[in-house]
Design a protein around this motif. Structure first.
Motif, PDB file in Angstrom:
ATOM      1  N   VAL A  69       0.664  -0.976  -0.145  1.00 48.56           N
ATOM      2  CA  VAL A  69      -0.275   0.142   0.264  1.00 48.56           C
ATOM      3  C   VAL A  69       0.822   1.616   0.173  1.00 48.56           C
ATOM      4  N   VAL A  70       1.671   1.087   0.785  1.00 49.43           N
ATOM      5  CA  VAL A  70       2.710   2.128   0.672  1.00 49.43           C
ATOM      6  C   VAL A  70       3.278   2.466  -0.338  1.00 49.43           C
ATOM      7  N   LEU A  71       3.875   1.780  -0.783  1.00 46.17           N
ATOM      8  CA  LEU A  71       4.554   1.453  -1.537  1.00 46.17           C
ATOM      9  C   LEU A  71       4.837   2.488  -3.118  1.00 46.17           C
ATOM     10  N   ALA A  72       3.329   2.084  -3.383  1.00 44.94           N
ATOM     11  CA  ALA A  72       2.428   3.306  -4.342  1.00 44.94           C
ATOM     12  C   ALA A  72       2.483   4.655  -4.645  1.00 44.94           C
ATOM     13  N   TYR A  73       3.307   5.190  -3.009  1.00 43.76           N
ATOM     14  CA  TYR A  73       3.201   6.496  -2.982  1.00 43.76           C
ATOM     15  C   TYR A  73       3.743   7.157  -3.938  1.00 43.76           C
ATOM     16  N   PRO A  74       5.053   7.022  -3.364  1.00 43.07           N
ATOM     17  CA  PRO A  74       5.928   7.066  -3.947  1.00 43.07           C
ATOM     18  C   PRO A  74       5.950   7.294  -5.728  1.00 43.07           C
ATOM     19  N   VAL A  75       5.755   6.808  -6.152  1.00 39.49           N
ATOM     20  CA  VAL A  75       5.426   6.432  -7.525  1.00 39.49           C
ATOM     21  C   VAL A  75       4.339   7.410  -8.179  1.00 39.49           C
ATOM     22  N   LEU A  76       3.834   8.412  -7.412  1.00 44.77           N
ATOM     23  CA  LEU A  76       2.815   9.164  -7.962  1.00 44.77           C
ATOM     24  C   LEU A  76       3.025  10.574  -7.317  1.00 44.77           C
ATOM     25  N   ASP A  77       4.334  10.960  -6.473  1.00 43.30           N
ATOM     26  CA  ASP A  77       4.510  11.818  -5.594  1.00 43.30           C
ATOM     27  C   ASP A  77       6.375  11.353  -5.081  1.00 43.30           C
ATOM     28  N   LYS A  78       6.760  12.166  -5.846  1.00 41.51           N
ATOM     29  CA  LYS A  78       8.713  11.817  -5.180  1.00 41.51           C
ATOM     30  C   LYS A  78       8.944  13.264  -4.214  1.00 41.51           C
ATOM     31  N   LYS A  79       8.012  13.299  -3.607  1.00 35.61           N
ATOM     32  CA  LYS A  79       8.404  14.181  -1.926  1.00 35.61           C
ATOM     33  C   LYS A  79       7.847  13.076  -0.705  1.00 35.61           C
ATOM     34  N   VAL A  80       7.643  12.046  -1.515  1.00 34.31           N
ATOM     35  CA  VAL A  80       7.404  10.829  -0.007  1.00 34.31           C
ATOM     36  C   VAL A  80       8.002   9.666  -0.571  1.00 34.31           C
ATOM     37  N   GLU A  81       9.018   8.831   0.657  1.00 35.18           N
ATOM     38  CA  GLU A  81       9.378   7.210  -0.033  1.00 35.18           C
ATOM     39  C   GLU A  81       9.247   6.338   1.325  1.00 35.18           C
ATOM     40  N   ILE A 107      -0.735  -4.674 -10.631  1.00 34.97           N
ATOM     41  CA  ILE A 107       0.895  -4.119  -9.897  1.00 34.97           C
ATOM     42  C   ILE A 107       1.675  -4.241 -10.378  1.00 34.97           C
ATOM     43  N   GLU A 108       1.970  -5.052 -11.324  1.00 39.22           N
ATOM     44  CA  GLU A 108       3.794  -4.075 -11.977  1.00 39.22           C
ATOM     45  C   GLU A 108       3.432  -2.819 -12.564  1.00 39.22           C
ATOM     46  N   PRO A 109       2.219  -2.494 -13.293  1.00 38.24           N
ATOM     47  CA  PRO A 109       2.735  -1.148 -13.816  1.00 38.24           C
ATOM     48  C   PRO A 109       1.739  -0.038 -12.960  1.00 38.24           C
ATOM     49  N   GLY A 151       7.922  -1.944 -11.211  1.00 37.64           N
ATOM     50  CA  GLY A 151       9.047  -2.381 -10.788  1.00 37.64           C
ATOM     51  C   GLY A 151       9.661  -2.075  -9.310  1.00 37.64           C
ATOM     52  N   THR A 152       9.027  -1.284  -8.324  1.00 38.00           N
ATOM     53  CA  THR A 152       9.513  -1.090  -7.447  1.00 38.00           C
ATOM     54  C   THR A 152       9.230  -2.178  -6.743  1.00 38.00           C
ATOM     55  N   ALA A 153       7.506  -3.069  -6.645  1.00 37.70           N
ATOM     56  CA  ALA A 153       7.785  -4.690  -5.946  1.00 37.70           C
ATOM     57  C   ALA A 153       7.815  -5.698  -6.966  1.00 37.70           C
ATOM     58  N   GLU A 154       8.865  -7.064  -6.380  1.00 42.42           N
ATOM     59  CA  GLU A 154       8.885  -7.659  -6.878  1.00 42.42           C
ATOM     60  C   GLU A 154       7.329  -8.735  -6.346  1.00 42.42           C
ATOM     61  N   LYS A 155       6.666  -9.646  -7.670  1.00 38.92           N
ATOM     62  CA  LYS A 155       6.452 -10.737  -7.809  1.00 38.92           C
ATOM     63  C   LYS A 155       6.740 -11.590  -6.489  1.00 38.92           C
ATOM     64  N   LYS A 156       8.408 -12.058  -6.477  1.00 40.70           N
ATOM     65  CA  LYS A 156       8.558 -13.316  -5.460  1.00 40.70           C
ATOM     66  C   LYS A 156       8.531 -12.970  -4.021  1.00 40.70           C
ATOM     67  N   TYR A 157       8.749 -12.202  -3.599  1.00 37.94           N
ATOM     68  CA  TYR A 157       8.343 -11.133  -1.753  1.00 37.94           C
ATOM     69  C   TYR A 157       6.529 -11.282  -2.145  1.00 37.94           C
ATOM     70  N   PHE A 158       5.617 -11.208  -3.067  1.00 38.06           N
ATOM     71  CA  PHE A 158       4.347 -10.983  -2.628  1.00 38.06           C
ATOM     72  C   PHE A 158       3.525 -12.516  -2.634  1.00 38.06           C
ATOM     73  N   LEU A 159       3.928 -13.283  -4.272  1.00 34.98           N
ATOM     74  CA  LEU A 159       2.777 -14.652  -4.849  1.00 34.98           C
ATOM     75  C   LEU A 159       3.221 -15.121  -3.850  1.00 34.98           C
ATOM     76  N   LEU A 160       1.984 -16.537  -3.492  1.00 35.77           N
ATOM     77  CA  LEU A 160       2.348 -17.492  -3.291  1.00 35.77           C
ATOM     78  C   LEU A 160       1.636 -18.737  -4.294  1.00 35.77           C
ATOM     79  N   ASP A 161       1.978 -18.660  -5.226  1.00 38.48           N
ATOM     80  CA  ASP A 161       1.869 -20.305  -6.343  1.00 38.48           C
ATOM     81  C   ASP A 161       2.902 -21.004  -6.172  1.00 38.48           C
TER      82      ASP A 161
END
Length: 269
Positions: free
Chosen positions: A187-199, A247-249, A253-263
């Motif tokens: 959730v929080v990783l989404a915001y720096p994509v849109l706003d470069k003043k947060v990280e 997720i990826e788009p 590229g800041t979220a890698e599927k290997k850390y989140f998917l449970l396949d």
């Protein structure tokens, strides 16, 4: 005596009104009622009056298998602290709203097998140069009311301020009403994509948590169907495809599927 019998009837009717709808009843109605967020992309949001996102796509796909004769999904917008309440009050049949499995919640509702893995991350302002949790020790951390980050930081004695939804926490952070906003890392990783003043420099607090679908306690028929659906979706590559499409788009590229998917776990079932 008549008043006593009438009271019993009223109580019985009130009780039955709060009973969860079984899978058979849902199929008969042709409507699957799902609680989702309306402002938490890429999981779910409302755009042009239509719910969309990763979890919405999952709900629609499940509904097609459950209601093959032209049934539909009825989406209900929920806040974090309404998710369990809406199930208990039979306002929805299931909740798919980044709902983390916790021991406390398991006492109140039933969960499917998980479909996503997450940790807690903290969004901060770039100008504050916060790199570690220790730097937030005497500061204010914004959390969702009813979210797992609320419990995590409350137990550790941090000063917290509550928000109703993710955007409210983000806006409060920007307005200086808090020094960090803690939530699921995706959730929080989404915001720096849109706003470069947060990280997000603090990305993986605590042990991994798991997102799952919630249903009312004891609704075993619906729970069994949903568990079967999640296995089916995993083996059909749904989660990998959805990650690539939603997720990826979004995270660029800041979220890698290997850390989140449970396949890999589903392959054992």
């Amino acid at each position: 005596m008549k008043k006593f019998i009438l009271s019993l009837l009223v109580a019985a009717l009130a009780s039955s009104a709060l009973c969860a709808r079984s899978l058979s009843e849902i199929k008969s109605s042709g409507v699957l009622r799902i609680g989702v967020y309306d402002a938490q992309p890429p999981f779910s949001k409302i755009e042009d009056g239509v719910h969309q996102g990763f979890e919405v796509d999952m709900a629609n796909t499940i509904a097609k298998d459950m209601l093959p004769s032209g049934g539909k999904v009825e989406f209900t917008s929920v806040l974090a602290n309404q998710r369990i309440k809406f199930l208990q009050e039979d306002k929805v049949d299931a909740v798919i709203a980044t709902l983390t499995v916790t021991p406390e919640r398991e006492k109140q509702i039933d969960f499917t097998t998980p479909y996503f893995s997450v940790n807690i991350g903290i969004l901060t302002r770039v100008e504050d140069k916060i790199k570690s949790l220790n730097e937030l020790q005497d500061k204010t951390i914004l959390v969702l009311s009813g979210g797992t980050a609320e419990t995590y930081f409350e137990k550790q004695g941090y000063n917290i301020a509550r928000c109703d939804n993710a955007n409210a926490c983000y806006k409060a952070l920007k307005a200086g009403q808090g020094d960090g906003y803690a939530d699921d890392n995706l959730v929080v990783l989404a915001y720096p994509v849109l706003d470069k003043k947060v990280e997000v420099n603090i990305k993986n607090l605590g042990t991994s948590d798991f997102l799952a679908i919630g249903v009312k306690k004891g609704n075993s028929e619906l729970l069994d169907f949903l568990n079967g659906e999640l296995i089916k979706l995993s083996k059909e590559g749904f989660f990998k495809n959805s990650f690539d499409n939603f997720i990826e788009p979004y995270y660029k590229g800041t979220a890698e599927k290997k850390y989140f998917l449970l396949d890999d776990l589903y392959s054992l079932l």
